[in-house]
Enzyme design. Structure first.
Site, PDB file in Angstrom:
ATOM      1  N   CYS A   2       0.828  -1.206   0.000  1.00 44.54           N
ATOM      2  CA  CYS A   2       0.000   0.000   0.000  1.00 44.54           C
ATOM      3  C   CYS A   2       0.867   1.262   0.000  1.00 44.54           C
ATOM      4  CB  CYS A   2      -0.946   0.085   1.187  1.00 44.54           C
ATOM      5  SG  CYS A   2      -2.059  -1.308   1.320  1.00 44.54           S
ATOM      6  N   ARG A  27       4.300  -0.196  -4.943  1.00 44.36           N
ATOM      7  CA  ARG A  27       4.118  -0.820  -3.624  1.00 44.36           C
ATOM      8  C   ARG A  27       2.829  -1.609  -3.501  1.00 44.36           C
ATOM      9  NH1 ARG A  27       7.075   1.626   0.925  1.00 44.36           N
ATOM     10  NH2 ARG A  27       8.869   2.445  -0.134  1.00 44.36           N
ATOM     11  N   TRP A  75      -2.642  -2.721  -1.728  1.00 42.12           N
ATOM     12  CA  TRP A  75      -2.274  -4.129  -1.874  1.00 42.12           C
ATOM     13  C   TRP A  75      -3.158  -4.869  -0.883  1.00 42.12           C
ATOM     14  CZ3 TRP A  75      -0.003  -8.107   1.103  1.00 42.12           C
ATOM     15  CH2 TRP A  75       0.494  -9.190   0.358  1.00 42.12           C
ATOM     16  N   ASN A  99      -2.538   2.311   5.891  1.00 42.49           N
ATOM     17  CA  ASN A  99      -1.571   1.309   5.474  1.00 42.49           C
ATOM     18  C   ASN A  99      -1.244   0.478   6.714  1.00 42.49           C
ATOM     19  OD1 ASN A  99       0.469  -0.082   4.238  1.00 42.49           O
ATOM     20  ND2 ASN A  99       1.898   1.630   4.129  1.00 42.49           N
ATOM     21  N   GLY A 100      -1.264  -0.844   6.596  1.00 40.14           N
ATOM     22  CA  GLY A 100      -0.973  -1.698   7.751  1.00 40.14           C
ATOM     23  C   GLY A 100      -2.126  -2.656   8.006  1.00 40.14           C
ATOM     24  N   GLU A 479      18.123 -17.166  -5.567  1.00 45.12           N
ATOM     25  CA  GLU A 479      17.732 -15.826  -5.982  1.00 45.12           C
ATOM     26  C   GLU A 479      17.317 -15.825  -7.466  1.00 45.12           C
ATOM     27  OE1 GLU A 479      16.850 -13.262  -4.668  1.00 45.12           O
ATOM     28  OE2 GLU A 479      17.132 -11.663  -6.126  1.00 45.12           O
ATOM     29  N   LYS A 483      13.634 -14.691  -8.778  1.00 48.20           N
ATOM     30  CA  LYS A 483      13.407 -13.665  -9.812  1.00 48.20           C
ATOM     31  C   LYS A 483      12.491 -14.212 -10.888  1.00 48.20           C
ATOM     32  CE  LYS A 483      14.321 -11.063  -8.121  1.00 48.20           C
ATOM     33  NZ  LYS A 483      14.800 -10.719  -6.849  1.00 48.20           N
ATOM     34  N   GLU A 486       8.834 -14.766  -9.684  1.00 51.54           N
ATOM     35  CA  GLU A 486       8.115 -13.510  -9.394  1.00 51.54           C
ATOM     36  C   GLU A 486       7.545 -12.855 -10.638  1.00 51.54           C
ATOM     37  OE1 GLU A 486      11.481 -11.569  -7.248  1.00 51.54           O
ATOM     38  OE2 GLU A 486       9.871 -10.807  -5.979  1.00 51.54           O
ATOM     39  N   HIS A 502      19.102 -36.459  -4.081  1.00 47.04           N
ATOM     40  CA  HIS A 502      18.398 -36.905  -2.877  1.00 47.04           C
ATOM     41  C   HIS A 502      16.883 -36.741  -3.016  1.00 47.04           C
ATOM     42  CE1 HIS A 502      22.141 -37.612  -0.817  1.00 47.04           C
ATOM     43  NE2 HIS A 502      22.556 -36.439  -1.256  1.00 47.04           N
ATOM     44  N   LYS A 598       6.063  -3.995  -3.152  1.00 47.87           N
ATOM     45  CA  LYS A 598       7.491  -3.744  -2.955  1.00 47.87           C
ATOM     46  C   LYS A 598       7.931  -3.848  -1.499  1.00 47.87           C
ATOM     47  CE  LYS A 598      11.580  -2.667  -4.269  1.00 47.87           C
ATOM     48  NZ  LYS A 598      12.314  -3.756  -4.937  1.00 47.87           N
TER      49      LYS A 598
END
Ligand code: F6R
Length: 603
Positions: A2, A27, A75, A99-100, A479, A483, A486, A502, A598
């Protein structure tokens, strides 16, 4: 997670709010909305989806003269991304953006409903506006009503509220979610959940602390804590708007990949001397009683931290482990006062990392933040901070933040090694040379980018990707896979190459794409055997290596290098570009991938 904006002044309010929201859209982008108060009437607009939809909806509207407004880009946490759930939320005469997460919203909602108040949305936020109006009816004073409202809330919040009962003011409160107020010489006041909104507009800012609240009007800002007025801690705002724009690249992510070479120069600036690593921010005695290191982080920052654990043990000969912050929080960890607790975070606002840091502080550990955003909540809380200096990162898929975090960790390992005398002068010098070489390693080669663009068309399907590597190339594999998933929405996993046999090797067939990180300088023969085992099961192999590999279906040749970190950074760029180009071919939104945000300021 948000974004919030607010404005008081004589500029056209709608465009000022939308411009601010544009800076924050990365965001959260499920829906957006604004509310504008002028001449004692409130106009509000909301639209589902990206900000462009709100822009279309408000095309005909323009504010005239002095006024104020609030805006939000969402968001979704409570309730689907619908127009009713979009902020601002309204009561009978007031609007709020938040926000929160309000953790006790269910009880508050039930109590308000039992008083006959009707709710329109499924959000937690809506309780705030109704609570304010109920308190106003009871106390007939907007400030007391706001104060009482804030006192009833549990959880994390940054709130802006406007009301017809006090049409000259924006009420604000902060606890656990960031909120910044900015002012300038034109008597304008700006609010933002990030200083990105304020750059170029305000020249002084106040980074609100938890439990602070107050109101702003054209007459100034009044700040309170525990029902007492407190002083304003204004700081100059520096920064440049250009660095937050795309500058000719197709996507912020692409720009940020290309920028890595330059930003890493900033990361090492003044810190890498000919014969030593220097951090002016640290007091060397801080390390005196440290017996071991624990790192805590989330996502990409966790991956950087994981590569750091190898470096701390190998170079600095200090025990080091790492935990995912959301796991650490609830496992009732046994903490030792002589552990250095390092948190790694791009935003400095990630809720889980922040809470982990608070736990470490409560347990009396020395704490260090490796962070990109100065003045963020984590920076303000940690004992010491090493800023990564990556500049504003807007692509939701983090790239330059990872590069700069990895660089800081490498320098820190050498710094601790020197302090503990676990490194010879000669080795330190050659490490320093290797560090200085990294900016040139990070320059994106056009031919390489073209090759990855062409090659990406072969990787748009299949039943999954395995990125494999060993040692520090294992976190890089994690990583690379993160990427890709996402922004391509394809299933990808990072795995230690030696672990494949394994279990996961059972998946191997021609539709399983293996991205093999095969550096020359670290365990080449070992990883080669692991990749051969996969090739024997007909997996499709994309090998990334300086050494030709005949079993590869595709091959990206890297430069011959004599340092694993050089190979690490070169392969990092390749995996970033590969994710980018696959995502572009799939026609996905590279900078604002679905379901993500974000800065993750909720648990
Ligand atoms: C991935 C990504 C996230 C973040 C994670 C932690 O591209 O950006 O995985 O790394 O949410 O965020 P920070 O570093 O801000 O604490």
């Amino acid at each position: 997670m948000c974004g919030i904006v607010g404005y008081i002044g004589a500029n056209e309010i709608k465009s000022t709010l939308i411009e601010g929201l544009r800076d924050l859209e990365y965001r959260g982008y499920d829906s957006a909305g604004i509310a504008i108060l002028e001449d004692n009437s409130i106009k509000s607009f909301k639209a589902v989806g990206k900000l462009i939809n709100l822009e279309k909806r408000t095309k005909e509207f323009q504010s005239k003269g002095f006024g104020l407004g609030i805006g939000h880009t969402r968001w979704a946490t409570h309730g689907k991304p619908t127009e009713l759930n979009a902020h601002p939320h309204l009561g009978k005469f007031s609007y709020v953006v938040h926000n929160g997460i309000i953790e006790n919203y269910q009880e508050l909602k039930q109590s308000l409903q039992s008083n006959g108040i009707k709710f329109l949305s499924q959000t937690d936020t809506e309780v705030i506006v109704h609570l304010f109006e109920k308190n106003y009816k009871e106390f007939n004073d907007p400030m007391i009503a706001f104060e009482k409202t804030v006192q009833s809330l549990k959880g994390a919040y940054a709130i802006l509220l406007i009301s017809k009962v006090d049409p000259q003011k924006i009420y604000f409160a902060k606890s656990g979610s960031p909120m910044i107020v900015g002012t300038n010489k034109n008597n304008e006041i700006f609010f933002g959940s990030s200083d990105a909104v304020l750059i170029g507009k305000a020249n002084e800012v106040i980074y609100l602390e938890d439990e602070e609240y107050g109101y702003a009007s054209s007459e100034g800002i009044k700040l309170f804590k525990d029902q007492k007025e407190i002083g304003l801690n204004k700081k100059p705002l520096v920064g440049d708007k250009l660095s937050a724009q795309k500058g000719g690249y197709r996507f912020f992510m692409e720009k940020e990949i290309y920028e890595q070479s330059e930003v890493v120069v900033d990361t090492i600036l003044g810190r890498v001397l000919d014969d030593k690593i220097k951090f002016d921010e640290l007091d060397i005695s801080f390390l005196d009683d440290i017996e071991d290191i624990k790192i805590c982080a989330c996502g990409t920052s966790y991956h950087a931290g994981l590569s750091g654990t190898y470096l701390f043990e190998r170079v600095a000969k200090i025990r080091c482990d790492i935990e995912i912050a959301s796991e650490f929080r609830y496992k009732e960890p046994l903490l030792n006062k002589n552990t250095l607790f390092i948190v790694i975070t791009q935003s400095g606002e990630t809720a889980d990392t922040l809470e982990a840091l608070k736990m470490a502080k409560r347990a009396g550990l020395k704490t260090l933040a490796i962070c990109n955003v100065d003045n963020s909540s984590i920076v303000r809380l940690a004992d010491y901070t090493l800023l990564t200096r990556a500049g504003i990162e807007k692509g939701v898929a983090s790239t330059k933040a990872f590069a700069t975090q990895s660089m800081v960790l490498w320098m820190l390992a050498l710094y601790i090694a020197s302090h503990k005398n676990t490194i010879s002068k000669e080795l330190l010098k050659s490490e320093i040379e290797a560090i200085r070489h990294i900016p040139s390693v990070l320059v994106v080669n056009d031919k390489l980018h073209e090759k990855i663009k062409r090659l990406s068309k072969r990787y748009l399907h299949g039943h999954g990707f395995f990125f494999i590597g060993r040692d520090i190339f294992f976190p890089l594999a994690l990583e690379g896979a993160l990427k890709l998933k996402e922004i391509s929405y394809l299933h990808a996993e990072g795995y230690p190459a030696g672990e494949m046999k394994h279990g996961p090797i059972a998946l191997a067939d021609s539709e399983l794409f293996t991205i093999a990180l095969m550096p020359k300088t670290l365990l080449y023969d070992k990883i080669k055997s692991n990749v051969e085992e996969l090739s024997a099961r007909d997996a499709t192999i994309l090998a990334i290596s300086p050494i030709e590999f005949e079993l590869a279906d595709d091959f990206i040749k890297t430069n011959y290098s004599n340092h694993p970190m050089s190979e690490f950074f070169e392969m990092m760029v390749i995996t970033q570009l590969l994710a980018l180009e696959i995502s572009v071919r799939l026609d996905n939104d590279v900078d604002m991938p679905r379901n993500l945000a974000k800065s993750v300021t909720v648990e």
